[in-house]
Design a protein around this motif. Sequence first.
Motif, PDB file in Angstrom:
ATOM      1  N   PRO A   1      42.401 -34.304  73.885  1.00  0.00           N
ATOM      2  CA  PRO A   1      41.309 -35.029  73.240  1.00  0.00           C
ATOM      3  C   PRO A   1      41.816 -35.825  72.038  1.00  0.00           C
TER       4      PRO A   1
ATOM      5  N   THR B   1      40.302 -40.864  72.821  1.00  0.00           N
ATOM      6  CA  THR B   1      38.980 -40.292  73.080  1.00  0.00           C
ATOM      7  C   THR B   1      37.877 -41.230  72.608  1.00  0.00           C
ATOM      8  N   ALA B   2      38.134 -42.043  71.590  1.00  0.00           N
ATOM      9  CA  ALA B   2      37.139 -43.036  71.166  1.00  0.00           C
ATOM     10  C   ALA B   2      36.825 -43.991  72.318  1.00  0.00           C
TER      11      ALA B   2
ATOM     12  N   LEU C   1      34.756 -42.056  74.793  1.00  0.00           N
ATOM     13  CA  LEU C   1      33.378 -41.922  74.324  1.00  0.00           C
ATOM     14  C   LEU C   1      32.592 -43.213  74.524  1.00  0.00           C
TER      15      LEU C   1
ATOM     16  N   ASN D   1      33.233 -45.224  76.861  1.00  0.00           N
ATOM     17  CA  ASN D   1      33.332 -45.523  78.290  1.00  0.00           C
ATOM     18  C   ASN D   1      33.926 -46.908  78.518  1.00  0.00           C
TER      19      ASN D   1
ATOM     20  N   TRP E   1      31.554 -39.622  83.272  1.00  0.00           N
ATOM     21  CA  TRP E   1      31.429 -38.250  82.809  1.00  0.00           C
ATOM     22  C   TRP E   1      30.935 -37.320  83.908  1.00  0.00           C
TER      23      TRP E   1
ATOM     24  N   ASN F   1      33.380 -39.694  77.934  1.00  0.00           N
ATOM     25  CA  ASN F   1      32.795 -38.786  76.950  1.00  0.00           C
ATOM     26  C   ASN F   1      33.591 -37.495  76.782  1.00  0.00           C
ATOM     27  N   HIS F   2      34.898 -37.552  77.075  1.00  0.00           N
ATOM     28  CA  HIS F   2      35.664 -36.307  77.006  1.00  0.00           C
ATOM     29  C   HIS F   2      37.066 -36.461  76.413  1.00  0.00           C
TER      30      HIS F   2
END
Length: 172
Positions: free
Chosen positions: A52, A57-58, A61, A63, A87, A116-117
């Motif tokens: 993560p 990860t940004a 998040l 997408n 997701w 989102n992960h």
Amino acid sequence: MVRDLRPEQLATVTLGGDVVDGELEPENAEIIRMHSVIYNTRDDIAAVIHTPSPAATAFALANLPLPCRTEPLLRFGQAQPVPVVPWGPRGSDVSVKGITQVLAENAGTNAVLLGNHGLLAFGADPVATGRLVIAIEESAAAELAAAALGGAADLPSGALDAVQAGMKTQRH
């Protein structure tokens, strides 16, 4: 943290999730399918890393695929944008099917962003995969910083060929 792991904290598992050695906590058992689908889809893969890391990860998040705009991505095997898998609960049928579909649509990718992960990167060995994870994280951070300056510029045409030629020259 990974650097604090001791051998007795690790488990050896089959691609089907059966524990061969050690113990596997339930929260770790659910991710085996996310890794196994990579190994079962790509016979050139011998290492998978899930992280993560914040900048990558940004993008997960948001997408948004991570564009390939830095030389290290080319150098470490990710010459195309890092695609996003929609997701799904980690390790679920939705997640695994999403990974399978994105791999089929993006032949040659060595990483996917899990919507989102976080990040799932893969390569020929653990060192190469670790280098790719670092290149992706640094590229994502640079992409975010460049957005504050009006956006990043694409690499010029022929950049991949130039990097690969330079790498061949340095090996001889």
